[in-house]
Write a protein that holds these residues in place. Sequence first.
Motif, PDB file in Angstrom:
ATOM      1  N   LEU A 221       0.827  -1.204   0.000  1.00  0.00           N
ATOM      2  CA  LEU A 221       0.000   0.000   0.000  1.00  0.00           C
ATOM      3  C   LEU A 221       0.863   1.258   0.000  1.00  0.00           C
ATOM      4  O   LEU A 221       0.540   2.239  -0.677  1.00  0.00           O
ATOM      5  CB  LEU A 221      -0.928   0.005   1.218  1.00  0.00           C
ATOM      6  CG  LEU A 221      -1.794   1.252   1.389  1.00  0.00           C
ATOM      7  CD1 LEU A 221      -2.675   1.491   0.162  1.00  0.00           C
ATOM      8  CD2 LEU A 221      -2.648   1.149   2.643  1.00  0.00           C
ATOM      9  N   ALA A 222       1.973   1.224   0.731  1.00  0.00           N
ATOM     10  CA  ALA A 222       2.879   2.379   0.751  1.00  0.00           C
ATOM     11  C   ALA A 222       3.373   2.690  -0.669  1.00  0.00           C
ATOM     12  O   ALA A 222       3.383   3.848  -1.101  1.00  0.00           O
ATOM     13  CB  ALA A 222       4.054   2.119   1.685  1.00  0.00           C
ATOM     14  N   ALA A 223       3.766   1.631  -1.384  1.00  0.00           N
ATOM     15  CA  ALA A 223       4.252   1.824  -2.752  1.00  0.00           C
ATOM     16  C   ALA A 223       3.128   2.290  -3.684  1.00  0.00           C
ATOM     17  O   ALA A 223       3.320   3.190  -4.514  1.00  0.00           O
ATOM     18  CB  ALA A 223       4.870   0.527  -3.271  1.00  0.00           C
ATOM     19  N   LYS A 224       1.939   1.691  -3.528  1.00  0.00           N
ATOM     20  CA  LYS A 224       0.805   2.065  -4.377  1.00  0.00           C
ATOM     21  C   LYS A 224       0.402   3.519  -4.146  1.00  0.00           C
ATOM     22  O   LYS A 224       0.171   4.281  -5.103  1.00  0.00           O
ATOM     23  CB  LYS A 224      -0.374   1.138  -4.083  1.00  0.00           C
ATOM     24  CG  LYS A 224      -1.618   1.453  -4.899  1.00  0.00           C
ATOM     25  CD  LYS A 224      -2.756   0.496  -4.536  1.00  0.00           C
ATOM     26  CE  LYS A 224      -4.014   0.826  -5.316  1.00  0.00           C
ATOM     27  NZ  LYS A 224      -5.141  -0.080  -4.957  1.00  0.00           N
ATOM     28  N   ALA A 225       0.313   3.922  -2.874  1.00  0.00           N
ATOM     29  CA  ALA A 225      -0.082   5.302  -2.566  1.00  0.00           C
ATOM     30  C   ALA A 225       0.956   6.291  -3.070  1.00  0.00           C
ATOM     31  O   ALA A 225       0.610   7.371  -3.571  1.00  0.00           O
ATOM     32  CB  ALA A 225      -0.277   5.456  -1.063  1.00  0.00           C
ATOM     33  N   ALA A 226       2.224   5.940  -2.955  1.00  0.00           N
ATOM     34  CA  ALA A 226       3.282   6.823  -3.443  1.00  0.00           C
ATOM     35  C   ALA A 226       3.215   6.971  -4.959  1.00  0.00           C
ATOM     36  O   ALA A 226       3.353   8.081  -5.498  1.00  0.00           O
ATOM     37  CB  ALA A 226       4.642   6.292  -3.014  1.00  0.00           C
ATOM     38  N   GLY A 231       2.082  10.159  -9.403  1.00  0.00           N
ATOM     39  CA  GLY A 231       1.614  10.038 -10.781  1.00  0.00           C
ATOM     40  C   GLY A 231       0.403  10.897 -11.058  1.00  0.00           C
ATOM     41  O   GLY A 231       0.514  12.019 -11.573  1.00  0.00           O
ATOM     42  N   SER A 232      -0.765  10.388 -10.702  1.00  0.00           N
ATOM     43  CA  SER A 232      -1.999  11.112 -10.994  1.00  0.00           C
ATOM     44  C   SER A 232      -2.220  12.305 -10.060  1.00  0.00           C
ATOM     45  O   SER A 232      -3.025  13.186 -10.351  1.00  0.00           O
ATOM     46  CB  SER A 232      -3.201  10.163 -10.879  1.00  0.00           C
ATOM     47  OG  SER A 232      -3.341   9.703  -9.537  1.00  0.00           O
ATOM     48  N   GLY A 233      -1.517  12.287  -8.921  1.00  0.00           N
ATOM     49  CA  GLY A 233      -1.697  13.376  -7.967  1.00  0.00           C
ATOM     50  C   GLY A 233      -2.946  13.229  -7.122  1.00  0.00           C
ATOM     51  O   GLY A 233      -3.381  14.183  -6.468  1.00  0.00           O
ATOM     52  N   THR A 234      -3.528  12.014  -7.109  1.00  0.00           N
ATOM     53  CA  THR A 234      -4.716  11.758  -6.295  1.00  0.00           C
ATOM     54  C   THR A 234      -4.340  10.910  -5.077  1.00  0.00           C
ATOM     55  O   THR A 234      -3.187  10.509  -4.924  1.00  0.00           O
ATOM     56  CB  THR A 234      -5.796  11.047  -7.136  1.00  0.00           C
ATOM     57  OG1 THR A 234      -5.235   9.837  -7.685  1.00  0.00           O
ATOM     58  CG2 THR A 234      -6.264  11.952  -8.269  1.00  0.00           C
ATOM     59  N   TYR A 235      -5.348  10.627  -4.239  1.00  0.00           N
ATOM     60  CA  TYR A 235      -5.049  10.020  -2.927  1.00  0.00           C
ATOM     61  C   TYR A 235      -5.991   8.874  -2.575  1.00  0.00           C
ATOM     62  O   TYR A 235      -6.128   8.513  -1.406  1.00  0.00           O
ATOM     63  CB  TYR A 235      -5.143  11.094  -1.823  1.00  0.00           C
ATOM     64  CG  TYR A 235      -4.630  12.450  -2.252  1.00  0.00           C
ATOM     65  CD1 TYR A 235      -3.265  12.697  -2.349  1.00  0.00           C
ATOM     66  CD2 TYR A 235      -5.519  13.466  -2.583  1.00  0.00           C
ATOM     67  CE1 TYR A 235      -2.792  13.934  -2.759  1.00  0.00           C
ATOM     68  CE2 TYR A 235      -5.049  14.706  -2.995  1.00  0.00           C
ATOM     69  CZ  TYR A 235      -3.684  14.936  -3.092  1.00  0.00           C
ATOM     70  OH  TYR A 235      -3.218  16.159  -3.500  1.00  0.00           O
ATOM     71  N   GLU A 236      -6.612   8.289  -3.575  1.00  0.00           N
ATOM     72  CA  GLU A 236      -7.631   7.272  -3.312  1.00  0.00           C
ATOM     73  C   GLU A 236      -7.075   6.045  -2.591  1.00  0.00           C
ATOM     74  O   GLU A 236      -7.808   5.362  -1.879  1.00  0.00           O
ATOM     75  CB  GLU A 236      -8.300   6.852  -4.628  1.00  0.00           C
ATOM     76  CG  GLU A 236      -9.119   7.958  -5.284  1.00  0.00           C
ATOM     77  CD  GLU A 236     -10.132   8.555  -4.330  1.00  0.00           C
ATOM     78  OE1 GLU A 236     -10.916   7.777  -3.738  1.00  0.00           O
ATOM     79  OE2 GLU A 236     -10.143   9.792  -4.158  1.00  0.00           O
ATOM     80  N   SER A 237      -5.822   5.769  -2.767  1.00  0.00           N
ATOM     81  CA  SER A 237      -5.217   4.607  -2.114  1.00  0.00           C
ATOM     82  C   SER A 237      -5.252   4.719  -0.597  1.00  0.00           C
ATOM     83  O   SER A 237      -5.113   3.715   0.111  1.00  0.00           O
ATOM     84  CB  SER A 237      -3.765   4.428  -2.568  1.00  0.00           C
ATOM     85  OG  SER A 237      -3.686   4.218  -3.954  1.00  0.00           O
ATOM     86  N   LEU A 238      -5.415   5.936  -0.098  1.00  0.00           N
ATOM     87  CA  LEU A 238      -5.374   6.163   1.347  1.00  0.00           C
ATOM     88  C   LEU A 238      -6.740   6.010   2.021  1.00  0.00           C
ATOM     89  O   LEU A 238      -6.840   6.166   3.239  1.00  0.00           O
ATOM     90  CB  LEU A 238      -4.824   7.561   1.637  1.00  0.00           C
ATOM     91  CG  LEU A 238      -3.421   7.852   1.084  1.00  0.00           C
ATOM     92  CD1 LEU A 238      -3.020   9.287   1.403  1.00  0.00           C
ATOM     93  CD2 LEU A 238      -2.403   6.867   1.668  1.00  0.00           C
ATOM     94  N   THR A 239      -7.769   5.667   1.243  1.00  0.00           N
ATOM     95  CA  THR A 239      -9.111   5.626   1.824  1.00  0.00           C
ATOM     96  C   THR A 239      -9.273   4.499   2.839  1.00  0.00           C
ATOM     97  O   THR A 239     -10.161   4.564   3.694  1.00  0.00           O
ATOM     98  CB  THR A 239     -10.175   5.468   0.724  1.00  0.00           C
ATOM     99  OG1 THR A 239      -9.881   4.291  -0.055  1.00  0.00           O
ATOM    100  CG2 THR A 239     -10.190   6.691  -0.187  1.00  0.00           C
TER     101      THR A 239
END
Length: 252
Positions: A221-226, A231-239
């Motif tokens: 998750l750390a790698a995906k959120a980073a 990349g896209s500048g969004t934060y959905e991985s942190l939900t």
Amino acid sequence: MNALRELPSPLVLPNAWDPASAVAIQSAGAKAIATTSGGVAWSRGVADAGGMNRSVALEALRRIVRVVSVPVSADIEAGYGDTPEEVAWTVAEVASIGALGVNIEDSVDGKVIDASEQAERLAAARQAADLVINARTDVFLMGSRSVDETLRRAERYAEAGADSLFVPGVVDAVTIKALVDGPLPLNVMAHPGAPTVAELAALGVARISVGSGIAQAAYGLAAKAAREVLGSGTYESLTEAMGYGELNDLLR
């Protein structure tokens, strides 16, 4: 009386690697917690399977035991010692910290050691402390993948005083059933695609753990959120993140 022995079967043991992961797992309802050498090693900036020494492993265990109230079983790899006496010393230290169980594996430097040698190490561990000894055999991970060899080792390990047999790499029903019928209660390491907890229970599995899986998921998750924020500048991985206040309160 060792409280870890009194818990109902199957015992589901999510694996923690630091105090925060341990309290998060306890808050989810775990009746007991196992540590993972992989997660502990990675959190200390070293590789698993040889990168961590006894002192680092024991200090990590001490921090985990300090923050939880449920029984803890410690992954001590091969015991952090070349002799039965050194393994016994590690086990005695684990007991003094307050853990109630240990995993001791029979592979050293990437090779499965002789069953008689491992039985001596387990016997020394048994004499060192009244801990639940989960004897791990790596026959399926790096050995012959032989059920017969695994059962022979189970016999030797039971005679040496082991409480259960841990066979990572086994998730198929036929092999599990053969091992369940052996001399020791069976611990299976589950992962995506493995039978569910209910299915493993129906097969007679006594302990279910996930090894380094939760730690890998957290780092994934750390790698995906980073990648997302870079990349896209969004934060959905942190939900799916645990709330700041919730986690902070668990460590007060």
